[in-house]
Enzyme design. Sequence first.
Site, PDB file in Angstrom:
ATOM      1  N   HIS A  14       0.671  -1.194   0.066  1.00  0.00           N
ATOM      2  CA  HIS A  14      -0.003  -0.022  -0.003  1.00  0.00           C
ATOM      3  C   HIS A  14       0.593   1.315   0.155  1.00  0.00           C
ATOM      4  O   HIS A  14       0.190   2.343   0.389  1.00  0.00           O
ATOM      5  CB  HIS A  14      -0.813  -0.014   1.169  1.00  0.00           C
ATOM      6  CG  HIS A  14      -0.183   0.081   2.556  1.00  0.00           C
ATOM      7  ND1 HIS A  14      -0.862  -0.629   3.795  1.00  0.00           N
ATOM      8  CD2 HIS A  14       1.007   0.584   2.958  1.00  0.00           C
ATOM      9  CE1 HIS A  14      -0.214  -0.287   4.605  1.00  0.00           C
ATOM     10  NE2 HIS A  14       0.924   0.554   4.383  1.00  0.00           N
ATOM     11  N   HIS A  61      -2.703   4.357   9.577  1.00  0.00           N
ATOM     12  CA  HIS A  61      -1.403   4.645  10.191  1.00  0.00           C
ATOM     13  C   HIS A  61      -1.525   5.938  10.957  1.00  0.00           C
ATOM     14  O   HIS A  61      -0.872   7.130  10.740  1.00  0.00           O
ATOM     15  CB  HIS A  61      -0.423   5.121   8.956  1.00  0.00           C
ATOM     16  CG  HIS A  61      -0.214   3.991   8.111  1.00  0.00           C
ATOM     17  ND1 HIS A  61      -1.318   3.616   7.238  1.00  0.00           N
ATOM     18  CD2 HIS A  61       0.967   3.175   7.732  1.00  0.00           C
ATOM     19  CE1 HIS A  61      -0.775   2.551   6.365  1.00  0.00           C
ATOM     20  NE2 HIS A  61       0.598   2.256   6.976  1.00  0.00           N
ATOM     21  N   HIS A 199       9.696  -4.024   4.743  1.00  0.00           N
ATOM     22  CA  HIS A 199      10.191  -2.542   4.713  1.00  0.00           C
ATOM     23  C   HIS A 199      10.494  -2.392   6.196  1.00  0.00           C
ATOM     24  O   HIS A 199       9.608  -2.766   6.914  1.00  0.00           O
ATOM     25  CB  HIS A 199       9.309  -1.843   3.986  1.00  0.00           C
ATOM     26  CG  HIS A 199       7.919  -1.316   4.388  1.00  0.00           C
ATOM     27  ND1 HIS A 199       7.128  -2.391   4.439  1.00  0.00           N
ATOM     28  CD2 HIS A 199       7.159  -0.508   4.787  1.00  0.00           C
ATOM     29  CE1 HIS A 199       5.716  -1.794   4.752  1.00  0.00           C
ATOM     30  NE2 HIS A 199       5.826  -0.738   4.930  1.00  0.00           N
ATOM     31  N   GLU A 246       3.072  -5.720   8.684  1.00  0.00           N
ATOM     32  CA  GLU A 246       1.681  -5.394   8.178  1.00  0.00           C
ATOM     33  C   GLU A 246       1.398  -6.848   7.317  1.00  0.00           C
ATOM     34  O   GLU A 246       0.134  -6.760   6.937  1.00  0.00           O
ATOM     35  CB  GLU A 246       1.953  -4.208   6.949  1.00  0.00           C
ATOM     36  CG  GLU A 246       2.343  -3.149   7.729  1.00  0.00           C
ATOM     37  CD  GLU A 246       2.240  -1.661   6.571  1.00  0.00           C
ATOM     38  OE1 GLU A 246       2.346  -0.555   7.101  1.00  0.00           O
ATOM     39  OE2 GLU A 246       2.647  -2.094   5.320  1.00  0.00           O
TER      40      GLU A 246
HETATM   41  C1  DHB Z   1       6.092   3.710   3.305  1.00  0.00           C
HETATM   42  C2  DHB Z   1       5.501   2.476   3.194  1.00  0.00           C
HETATM   43  C3  DHB Z   1       4.510   2.223   4.232  1.00  0.00           C
HETATM   44  O1  DHB Z   1       4.048   1.098   4.340  1.00  0.00           O
HETATM   45  C4  DHB Z   1       3.909   3.521   4.828  1.00  0.00           C
HETATM   46  O2  DHB Z   1       2.806   3.032   5.459  1.00  0.00           O
HETATM   47  C5  DHB Z   1       4.525   4.411   4.790  1.00  0.00           C
HETATM   48  C6  DHB Z   1       5.377   4.752   4.022  1.00  0.00           C
HETATM   49  C7  DHB Z   1       7.239   4.037   2.381  1.00  0.00           C
HETATM   50  O3  DHB Z   1       7.716   3.053   1.800  1.00  0.00           O
HETATM   51  O4  DHB Z   1       7.850   5.026   2.302  1.00  0.00           O
HETATM   52 FE    FE Z   2       2.099   1.064   6.027  1.00  0.00          FE
END
Ligand code: DHB
Ligand code: FE
Length: 286
Positions: A14, A61, A199, A246
């Site tokens: 997302h 978030h 991530h 997530e």
């Molecule tokens: C990023 C990824 C995310 O899942 C998020 O909620 C906010 C930022 C990113 O890759 O910058």
């Molecule tokens: Fe996120």
Amino acid sequence: MGHAHITASVYTSHVPAIGAALDQGRQHEPYWQPLFEGYKFSQQWLRENTPDVIFLVYNDHATAFSLDMIPTFAIGTAAQYAVADEGWGPRPVPKVIGHPELAAHIAHSVIQDDFDLTIVNRMDVDHGLTVPLSLLCGQPPPEHFAWPCPVIPLAVNVVQYPVPSGRRCFNLGRAIRKAVQSYEQPLKVQIWGTGGMSHQLQGPRAGLINADFDQRFLDRLIADPQGLAELPHIDYVREAGSEGIELVMWLVARGAMSDNAPRLRHRFYHVPASNTAVGHLILENT
Ligand code: DHB
Ligand code: FE
């Protein structure tokens, strides 16, 4: 008359920068083109397989829920949801139309099945929900500025510890399946699991990507979801980064699918998009 049933599940990351790239018309730039290429099939598939309702599992978030109050699982029972302002103004996408009757039915069934859901009658939805819709639906034309069908949001806390286990998410999916199947209207329902893949946005490991973990997660989500649901949360954090957690939301969607092997319609994986590995699957019930 028939009952509602789950036809398919969709899984996708997302990343907010994807929404910005779409909103600014930058899909054809060299950085973004390979990513959007992976969703071309999916947009066509969704046009041909538009459900009556999408049940969309995502995470907020700290947009609708601040750190003042953090529900583990929150189901949206509202008639509509405004697109949140996440700091740069709301994305120029349609508001989200809900399905209060089916949502209330699912809440009733799932809570009586011993899952404690928070009932949400008013909530703004952030990139966690709008970016998956944009990826699969594209930008709706001005003359029909709407998403293709109503959406029931289920927000899962994956931001503030403690977060729910993969096993609990998988079992919640099963309870949602049972709830949908007991709704006395012949609705076609898709369930979407969103967020991930690997991530990490902060700390010394910021920028972490683990393609091996991600590919194995996709393999097991397709073929061994019950085994995958046993993976402890600390393994997600170690292997897929702090925001890789997530991915437990994908197990809610997978748990709602039939126990029979699903039909794999599409699999896509791409690195990087912003700080994230992007994964995407479409599984149909057979
Ligand atoms: C990023 C990824 C995310 O899942 C998020 O909620 C906010 C930022 C990113 O890759 O910058
Ligand atoms: Fe996120």
